[in-house]
Write an enzyme that holds these catalytic residues in place. Structure first.
Site, PDB file in Angstrom:
ATOM      1  N   PRO A  10      -1.658 -76.398   7.881  1.00 20.92           N
ATOM      2  CG  PRO A  10      -3.457 -75.856   9.238  1.00 20.92           C
ATOM      3  CD  PRO A  10      -2.558 -75.286   8.190  1.00 20.92           C
ATOM      4  CG  ASN A  11      -3.492 -81.305  10.510  1.00 18.57           C
ATOM      5  OD1 ASN A  11      -2.848 -81.838  11.406  1.00 18.57           O
ATOM      6  ND2 ASN A  11      -4.493 -80.475  10.749  1.00 18.57           N
ATOM      7  NE  ARG A  18      -4.947 -84.562   6.998  1.00 25.04           N
ATOM      8  CZ  ARG A  18      -5.343 -83.324   6.680  1.00 25.04           C
ATOM      9  NH1 ARG A  18      -4.530 -82.503   6.013  1.00 25.04           N
ATOM     10  NH2 ARG A  18      -6.536 -82.890   7.033  1.00 25.04           N
ATOM     11  CE1 TYR A  23      -7.606 -83.694   2.717  1.00 19.87           C
ATOM     12  CE2 TYR A  23      -7.699 -85.351   4.448  1.00 19.87           C
ATOM     13  CZ  TYR A  23      -8.088 -84.124   3.937  1.00 19.87           C
ATOM     14  OH  TYR A  23      -8.960 -83.337   4.644  1.00 19.87           O
ATOM     15  CG  ASN A  72      -3.861 -77.445   0.547  1.00 22.87           C
ATOM     16  OD1 ASN A  72      -4.766 -76.962   1.230  1.00 22.87           O
ATOM     17  ND2 ASN A  72      -3.764 -78.743   0.290  1.00 22.87           N
ATOM     18  CB  ALA A  75      -8.286 -76.677   8.780  1.00 15.90           C
ATOM     19  CG  HIS A  78     -12.457 -74.617   5.370  1.00 19.42           C
ATOM     20  ND1 HIS A  78     -12.789 -74.579   4.034  1.00 19.42           N
ATOM     21  CD2 HIS A  78     -11.711 -75.749   5.529  1.00 19.42           C
ATOM     22  CE1 HIS A  78     -12.294 -75.662   3.431  1.00 19.42           C
ATOM     23  NE2 HIS A  78     -11.629 -76.375   4.318  1.00 19.42           N
ATOM     24  CG  ASP A  85      -7.059 -59.360   6.112  1.00 19.59           C
ATOM     25  OD1 ASP A  85      -7.948 -59.408   5.245  1.00 19.59           O
ATOM     26  OD2 ASP A  85      -7.280 -59.037   7.298  1.00 19.59           O
ATOM     27  CD  GLU A  96      -9.271 -72.334  -2.974  1.00 17.74           C
ATOM     28  OE1 GLU A  96      -9.851 -71.630  -3.835  1.00 17.74           O
ATOM     29  OE2 GLU A  96      -9.844 -72.865  -2.023  1.00 17.74           O
ATOM     30  CG  HIS A  98      -8.364 -77.169  -1.440  1.00 19.99           C
ATOM     31  ND1 HIS A  98      -7.963 -76.855  -0.160  1.00 19.99           N
ATOM     32  CD2 HIS A  98      -8.887 -76.034  -1.963  1.00 19.99           C
ATOM     33  CE1 HIS A  98      -8.249 -75.592   0.078  1.00 19.99           C
ATOM     34  NE2 HIS A  98      -8.801 -75.067  -1.002  1.00 19.99           N
ATOM     35  CB  SER A 100     -10.270 -83.484  -0.392  1.00 22.23           C
ATOM     36  OG  SER A 100     -10.407 -82.251   0.295  1.00 22.23           O
ATOM     37  NE  ARG A 105     -13.562 -83.770   2.696  1.00 21.37           N
ATOM     38  CZ  ARG A 105     -12.429 -83.685   3.387  1.00 21.37           C
ATOM     39  NH1 ARG A 105     -11.382 -83.048   2.870  1.00 21.37           N
ATOM     40  NH2 ARG A 105     -12.327 -84.221   4.591  1.00 21.37           N
ATOM     41  NE  ARG A 109     -13.610 -81.142   5.400  1.00 23.03           N
ATOM     42  CZ  ARG A 109     -12.622 -81.270   6.287  1.00 23.03           C
ATOM     43  NH1 ARG A 109     -11.579 -80.456   6.262  1.00 23.03           N
ATOM     44  NH2 ARG A 109     -12.638 -82.209   7.213  1.00 23.03           N
TER      45      ARG A 109
HETATM   46  C1  DQA Z   1      -7.520 -79.594   2.278  1.00 18.43           C
HETATM   47  C2  DQA Z   1      -9.021 -79.532   2.596  1.00 18.43           C
HETATM   48  C3  DQA Z   1      -9.248 -78.911   3.949  1.00 18.43           C
HETATM   49  O1  DQA Z   1     -10.653 -78.836   4.216  1.00 18.43           O
HETATM   50  C4  DQA Z   1      -8.596 -79.735   5.020  1.00 18.43           C
HETATM   51  O2  DQA Z   1      -8.759 -79.118   6.290  1.00 18.43           O
HETATM   52  C5  DQA Z   1      -7.162 -80.006   4.756  1.00 18.43           C
HETATM   53  C6  DQA Z   1      -6.744 -80.281   3.387  1.00 18.43           C
HETATM   54  C7  DQA Z   1      -7.254 -80.363   0.974  1.00 18.43           C
HETATM   55  O3  DQA Z   1      -6.138 -80.245   0.467  1.00 18.43           O
HETATM   56  O4  DQA Z   1      -8.124 -81.074   0.484  1.00 18.43           O
HETATM   57  O5  DQA Z   1      -6.342 -80.093   5.658  1.00 18.43           O
HETATM   58  O6  DQA Z   1      -7.041 -78.276   2.107  1.00 18.43           O
END
Ligand code: DQA
Length: 141
Positions: A10-11, A18, A23, A72, A75, A78, A85, A96, A98, A100, A105, A109
């Site tokens: 998401p996002n 953002r 980011y 990635n 959110a 977390h 699963d 994994e 990210h 950021s 942070r 997170r």
């Molecule tokens: C993120 C870090 C997450 O905590 C955040 O909710 C994101 C992006 C990152 O790529 O840094 O949406 O996964």
């Protein structure tokens, strides 16, 4: 050709809008183009982004024969036991990613449901985190 799924939660479709200090300024399309460029035809890259937890779960379930998933979950990193699963069903490489520095942070997170079942984590380098993750996979083959 080995298949690699680049899965974004998401996002991440809103990258570019953002907060840049976390980011960076690249859009998700920019990052996908950088990955395609770095890939140099080595893997069959598939890109998928969703704002919905269940979509991400289904996508993982439908990719069980892939060589790797570069993930990635945004959110959902977390919060999501469901994504954890689904990932447990996947026996290929799980990386994994990210943008950021999630570990440096906010306290909320620091909870991470996927870290311990992933082979490797790349974080804190904005779009470079994705590129380093792909390079890691390239070095494996
Ligand atoms: C993120 C870090 C997450 O905590 C955040 O909710 C994101 C992006 C990152 O790529 O840094 O949406 O996964």
């Amino acid at each position: 050709m080995k298949k690699v799924l680049i899965l974004n939660g998401p996002n991440l479709n809103m990258l570019g809008k953002r907060p840049k200090e976390h980011y960076g300024s690249k859009t998700l399309q920019d990052i996908e183009n950088l990955l395609l460029n770095q890939n140099q035809g080595m893997f069959a890259l598939e890109f998928y982004q969703s704002n919905y937890e269940g979509d991400l779960v289904t996508k993982i379930q439908n990719s069980l024969d892939y060589f790797a998933i570069l993930l990635n979950p945004g959110a959902y990193t977390h919060t999501s036991i469901a994504i954890r699963d689904a990932l447990e069903l996947f026996s290929g490489f799980k990386i994994e990613v990210h943008l950021s520095s999630v570990d440096e942070r906010e306290a909320f997170r620091q909870m991470n449901f996927i870290r311990d079942i992933c082979h490797k984590t790349f974080s804190g380098k904005q779009e470079q985190s994705y590129l380093e993750a792909l390079q890691y996979l390239k070095n494996l083959v």
